[in-house]
Design a protein around this motif. Structure first.
Motif, mmCIF file in Angstrom:
data_model
loop_
_atom_site.group_PDB
_atom_site.id
_atom_site.type_symbol
_atom_site.label_atom_id
_atom_site.label_comp_id
_atom_site.label_asym_id
_atom_site.label_seq_id
_atom_site.Cartn_x
_atom_site.Cartn_y
_atom_site.Cartn_z
ATOM 1 N N ARG A 1 0.838 -1.211 0.000
ATOM 2 C CA ARG A 1 0.000 0.000 0.000
ATOM 3 C C ARG A 1 0.874 1.263 0.000
ATOM 4 O O ARG A 1 0.641 2.183 -0.779
ATOM 5 C CB ARG A 1 -0.928 -0.033 1.204
ATOM 6 C CG ARG A 1 -1.986 1.031 1.219
ATOM 7 C CD ARG A 1 -2.985 0.874 2.364
ATOM 8 N NE ARG A 1 -2.343 0.864 3.681
ATOM 9 C CZ ARG A 1 -2.183 -0.219 4.449
ATOM 10 N NH1 ARG A 1 -2.614 -1.393 4.039
ATOM 11 N NH2 ARG A 1 -1.599 -0.129 5.625
ATOM 12 N N ALA A 2 1.877 1.304 0.847
ATOM 13 C CA ALA A 2 2.748 2.483 0.929
ATOM 14 C C ALA A 2 3.544 2.675 -0.353
ATOM 15 O O ALA A 2 3.746 3.795 -0.804
ATOM 16 C CB ALA A 2 3.692 2.355 2.124
ATOM 17 N N ALA A 3 3.984 1.582 -0.950
ATOM 18 C CA ALA A 3 4.771 1.672 -2.175
ATOM 19 C C ALA A 3 3.953 2.201 -3.339
ATOM 20 O O ALA A 3 4.476 2.856 -4.228
ATOM 21 C CB ALA A 3 5.343 0.299 -2.533
ATOM 22 N N ASN A 4 2.650 1.945 -3.319
ATOM 23 C CA ASN A 4 1.808 2.331 -4.442
ATOM 24 C C ASN A 4 0.907 3.511 -4.148
ATOM 25 O O ASN A 4 0.057 3.853 -4.958
ATOM 26 C CB ASN A 4 0.977 1.121 -4.892
ATOM 27 C CG ASN A 4 1.862 0.027 -5.428
ATOM 28 O OD1 ASN A 4 2.662 0.247 -6.332
ATOM 29 N ND2 ASN A 4 1.762 -1.150 -4.845
ATOM 30 N N SER A 5 1.085 4.145 -2.985
ATOM 31 C CA SER A 5 0.250 5.293 -2.644
ATOM 32 C C SER A 5 0.629 6.486 -3.512
ATOM 33 O O SER A 5 1.760 6.605 -3.950
ATOM 34 C CB SER A 5 0.386 5.656 -1.161
ATOM 35 O OG SER A 5 1.664 6.197 -0.904
ATOM 36 N N GLY A 6 -0.331 7.376 -3.732
ATOM 37 C CA GLY A 6 -0.083 8.552 -4.560
ATOM 38 C C GLY A 6 0.822 9.561 -3.912
ATOM 39 O O GLY A 6 1.538 10.290 -4.565
ATOM 40 N N ARG A 7 0.840 9.624 -2.576
ATOM 41 C CA ARG A 7 1.632 10.636 -1.869
ATOM 42 C C ARG A 7 2.984 10.050 -1.502
ATOM 43 O O ARG A 7 3.145 9.362 -0.520
ATOM 44 C CB ARG A 7 0.909 11.076 -0.603
ATOM 45 C CG ARG A 7 1.540 12.281 0.013
ATOM 46 C CD ARG A 7 0.656 12.827 1.117
ATOM 47 N NE ARG A 7 1.127 14.123 1.512
ATOM 48 C CZ ARG A 7 2.130 14.316 2.361
ATOM 49 N NH1 ARG A 7 2.761 13.309 2.878
ATOM 50 N NH2 ARG A 7 2.498 15.541 2.676
ATOM 51 N N GLY A 8 3.974 10.343 -2.343
ATOM 52 C CA GLY A 8 5.297 9.823 -2.069
ATOM 53 C C GLY A 8 5.380 8.326 -2.242
ATOM 54 O O GLY A 8 6.153 7.664 -1.573
ATOM 55 N N GLY A 9 4.554 7.792 -3.165
ATOM 56 C CA GLY A 9 4.550 6.350 -3.379
ATOM 57 C C GLY A 9 5.863 5.870 -3.955
ATOM 58 O O GLY A 9 6.592 6.615 -4.585
#
Length: 158
Positions: free
Chosen positions: A76-84
């Motif tokens: 999830r963190a790797a693909n998030s829009g904010r600083g993904g």
């Protein structure tokens, strides 16, 4: 703050015996990205190398954070829009942030996670260097006689 500037990689650590520590990883990651600078709106670079560590695996009988839950965070963190970090160099399967379960007490996976962080930092640095435009390429050699020849052709006297 100056504490974050100049960092080459970031290790996000949670305690496998404390689910709240995993819940806080996203805010710690966002704080890091805000403070490291270099991105839009105060965010850090979107491909900055992170490694997630689940510590205290020597206390398996007290575990309250399943490995699968931590790995979901990494995806999830790797693909998030904010600083993904979906395009992060060396990202695992599906573009996930690399995840290790470690024990500081028994040194399980400690060397491996630091080696991973160092490798990702070197890859990130090399990619950043390649993306920097070469503003000036100095000549390989300097021909000192070239000036003498031009000066002699002008027929100037001392």
């Amino acid at each position: 703050t100056a504490f974050y500037r100049g960092a080459d990689a970031c290790l996000l650590v949670y305690d496998v015996t404390d689910p709240r520590s995993l819940d806080h990883l996203e805010s710690w990651r966002e704080e890091f990205l805000r403070n490291v600078g270099g991105g839009f709106g105060g965010e850090g670079p979107s491909d900055f190398p992170f490694v997630v560590l689940g510590n205290k695996i020597d206390k398996e009988q007290e575990r309250r954070v399943p490995r699968a839950r931590a790995e979901e965070f990494c995806v999830r963190a790797a693909n998030s829009g904010r600083g993904g970090l979906g395009s992060m160099p060396g990202a695992g399967v599906g573009g996930a942030i690399p995840h290790y379960e470690t024990s500081a007490k028994t040194a399980i996976n400690v060397d491996a996670c630091f080696a991973e962080a160092a490798t990702l930092a070197l890859i990130h640095e090399e990619q950043a260097r390649r993306n920097q435009p070469d503003l000036f390429v100095p000549p390989q050699t300097v021909d000192l006689r070239r000036q003498e020849e031009n000066y002699a052709k002008e027929d100037r006297c001392c």
